[in-house]
Design an enzyme around this catalytic site. Sequence first.
Site, PDB file in Angstrom:
ATOM      1  CG  HIS A  71       5.639   4.166  -1.757  1.00  0.00           C
ATOM      2  ND1 HIS A  71       5.420   5.515  -1.628  1.00  0.00           N
ATOM      3  CD2 HIS A  71       6.867   3.927  -1.229  1.00  0.00           C
ATOM      4  CE1 HIS A  71       6.473   6.079  -1.055  1.00  0.00           C
ATOM      5  NE2 HIS A  71       7.367   5.144  -0.799  1.00  0.00           N
ATOM      6  CG  ASP A  87       1.814   5.345  -2.112  1.00  0.00           C
ATOM      7  OD1 ASP A  87       1.802   5.213  -0.882  1.00  0.00           O
ATOM      8  OD2 ASP A  87       2.821   5.670  -2.766  1.00  0.00           O
TER       9      ASP A  87
END
EC number: 5.3.1.5
Length: 433
Positions: free
Chosen positions: A99, A102
Amino acid sequence: MTDFFAGIPQIRYEGEGSSNEFAFRHYNPDEVILGKRMEDHLRFAVAWWHSFAWPGGDPFGGQTFDRPWFGDTLDLAKLKADVAFEMFDILGAPFFCFHDADIRPEGATFAESKRNLEEIVDHIGIRMEGSKTKLLWGTANLFSHRRFMSGAATNPDPDVFAWSAATVKGCMDATMKLGGANYVLWGGREGYETLLNTDLTREAENAGRFLQMVVDYKHKIGFQGTILIEPKPQEPSKHQYDYDVATVYGFLKRFGLEKEVKLNIEQGHAILAGHSFEHELALAASLGILGSIDMNRNDYQSGWDTDQFPHNHPEMALAYYEILRAGGFTTGGTNFDAKIRRQSLDPEDLVLAHVGGMDTCARALKAAARLYEDGSLETARAARYAGWETPEAQAMLASSLEKIEARVLAEGINPEPRSGRQERLENLWNRFV
């Protein structure tokens, strides 16, 4: 080089007789199964969020992991990326997934977050040049920040819709730049807590329009990967609109996108929806929308999504059998959407969790392939439906109720039940796993 995984050797295949915990016993990337290398069947991916971004918290307690890259600076994000690629190389992992949240620190504004993402994507691209690991898929985190508490594409605030659309554009750009094979959408907040304040029609229409924009942008930029939706029935929302395979297919049909979008199906989400993993895979395959999988397992006593590493190869063999029946992965793969337990503090725990998961899946694949190659199960399945291959049965499907009634009366049709032979087939299955 960092020293986080110091002393941990590269994991190699040593076979079932090995007592070395830092070795594969079943996962042999170059072993040929049904004409294809095992690595190419399984297409393993490491999840950036659980492996490198999760702090070890739960609803009753906070951070337990003390990672040297935790923090909100780009330098720490780059350190995290360096550590990630060291683990990819240790495992020989062919893919990873991420993501946006992240891999980059959150900025004070959208523009700052965008710049952070672009800079860290450049850094990851450099690391990929020196590694065999590729990007299976990218996605946007549209559920963690408080701005998404009422959804992203389905949010009642148009500004949140706009922010979300702009975020997805940036993540699609990043995925394409890194050579990603897919782009995933998961609607963790696309749902509702109460119907008392929810306009179901508006939210569905907005979600459909959002997805159409994603598909349009894919074609505009020439992204050759697959757009994937990941179903989940609830958690964090009380009721999520992407409940399960059947629900998502209905949504895609409603907006004419069933030929444009496939599914990323997670074992744990299938269980939460009251289905088996293999049910969701088989249904998606029958509908032509099976794309990729998130591999994990749930604690069946807990009642929530525990995201543990797979550990039950007979259960996983049922899943891989359905994948083989569907022709295997094309752009998709096996992403370990799984996290070590919050008490598993050591770097070795993170590596060994993936070793065990990869071995479990490899063992499952080999069992599924043996049965698939044997053909006994498919022979039994075909025999059960053999009556439908006759000219009379085919003609009946093109007939009418009145004509069928006339035939039943004229021929005195009075069918006798036939055994489904479930126990025999279960015994057959057990011979191979």
